[in-house]
Design an enzyme around this catalytic site. Sequence first.
Site, PDB file in Angstrom:
ATOM      1  N   SER A 153      -4.584  -4.394  38.920  1.00 39.56           N
ATOM      2  CA  SER A 153      -4.376  -3.784  40.244  1.00 39.56           C
ATOM      3  C   SER A 153      -4.593  -2.271  40.211  1.00 39.56           C
ATOM      4  O   SER A 153      -4.518  -1.634  39.161  1.00 39.56           O
ATOM      5  CB  SER A 153      -2.967  -4.089  40.740  1.00 39.56           C
ATOM      6  OG  SER A 153      -2.780  -5.477  40.816  1.00 39.56           O
TER       7      SER A 153
HETATM    8  N1  SAM Z   1      -0.164  -7.879  36.768  1.00 37.44           N
HETATM    9  C1  SAM Z   1      -1.512  -7.864  36.253  1.00 37.44           C
HETATM   10  C2  SAM Z   1      -1.790  -6.648  35.440  1.00 37.44           C
HETATM   11  O1  SAM Z   1      -0.906  -5.781  35.286  1.00 37.44           O
HETATM   12  O2  SAM Z   1      -2.911  -6.564  34.911  1.00 37.44           O
HETATM   13  C3  SAM Z   1      -2.570  -8.087  37.300  1.00 37.44           C
HETATM   14  C4  SAM Z   1      -2.531  -9.465  37.804  1.00 37.44           C
HETATM   15  S1  SAM Z   1      -3.974 -10.132  38.530  1.00 37.44           S
HETATM   16  C5  SAM Z   1      -4.064  -9.250  40.042  1.00 37.44           C
HETATM   17  C6  SAM Z   1      -3.311 -11.740  38.965  1.00 37.44           C
HETATM   18  C7  SAM Z   1      -3.089 -12.643  37.792  1.00 37.44           C
HETATM   19  O3  SAM Z   1      -2.345 -13.774  38.240  1.00 37.44           O
HETATM   20  C8  SAM Z   1      -4.369 -13.191  37.186  1.00 37.44           C
HETATM   21  O4  SAM Z   1      -4.396 -12.888  35.823  1.00 37.44           O
HETATM   22  C9  SAM Z   1      -4.270 -14.692  37.421  1.00 37.44           C
HETATM   23  O5  SAM Z   1      -4.863 -15.481  36.411  1.00 37.44           O
HETATM   24  C10 SAM Z   1      -2.764 -14.883  37.481  1.00 37.44           C
HETATM   25  N2  SAM Z   1      -2.289 -16.115  38.137  1.00 37.44           N
HETATM   26  C11 SAM Z   1      -2.776 -16.738  39.246  1.00 37.44           C
HETATM   27  N3  SAM Z   1      -2.044 -17.842  39.511  1.00 37.44           N
HETATM   28  C12 SAM Z   1      -1.074 -17.917  38.555  1.00 37.44           C
HETATM   29  C13 SAM Z   1      -0.001 -18.825  38.297  1.00 37.44           C
HETATM   30  N4  SAM Z   1       0.238 -19.890  39.058  1.00 37.44           N
HETATM   31  N5  SAM Z   1       0.790 -18.573  37.234  1.00 37.44           N
HETATM   32  C14 SAM Z   1       0.582 -17.504  36.434  1.00 37.44           C
HETATM   33  N6  SAM Z   1      -0.416 -16.614  36.626  1.00 37.44           N
HETATM   34  C15 SAM Z   1      -1.233 -16.808  37.678  1.00 37.44           C
END
Ligand code: SAM
Length: 220
Positions: free
Chosen positions: A65
């Site tokens: 993000s």
């Molecule tokens: N917080 C992260 C960082 O500091 O880099 C950025 C997160 S990114 C915007 C969203 C993440 O959520 C992705 O890596 C994606 O694979 C994960 N995601 C999506 N659905 C998910 C789920 N049901 N459980 C865990 N992770 C999930």
Amino acid sequence: MFDEKKLRYLWNRTVENLVREGIIRSEAVRRAFLKFPRYLFVEERYKKYAHLDEPLPIPAGQTISAPHMVAIMLELADLKPGMNVLEIGTGSGWNASLIAELVKRDIYTIERIPELAEFARRNLERAGVKNVHVILSDGSRGFPPKAPYDRIIVTAGAPDIPKPLVEQLKPGGKLIIPVGSYHLWQNLLEVIKREDGSIKVKNHGGVAFVPLIGEYGWKE
Ligand code: SAM
């Protein structure tokens, strides 16, 4: 060529801009941002862009993000030392490093994509973070072994507020979650669990996150 010194200089400037703009409001968040710069959590080729206030690509087609978005969510979460926090959507591990720094204890973060769980573990190790545990699982179900939580921070967009996450909050606890459409438009919700178990929802406006995919999220 962007050496460590230049990356650090640019990052410090980004942090001071966020303070000036009133996005970083607390000294604790400012210190955490300075301790864990975003360039430690992206691939080599993106390091020179890490100070820009916009999302960047990470492996598996996901994103890290923008600094202002992370700051907004952390300020909303109002994290204090000792709080039990769950993060959903580990991605690069950057936000998790900041959360752990703010609560000064072990935290759990959940990622559904194996390649990213590994990416985050490597980044966290290189950054010297020892109190973040990356779990490979569907975070839309929460993480019952460590519940109840003071805070749950979701960094992917859900269609609705996932029920298990509310259940796993302590009374008085808070869930921060983007809720809205699949394609990059959601409202950032602050969901407060009252003592009687009911919830109060505050809408903090439009945001753009990749989808939360899982049992209580979007279907694949
Ligand atoms: N917080 C992260 C960082 O500091 O880099 C950025 C997160 S990114 C915007 C969203 C993440 O959520 C992705 O890596 C994606 O694979 C994960 N995601 C999506 N659905 C998910 C789920 N049901 N459980 C865990 N992770 C999930």
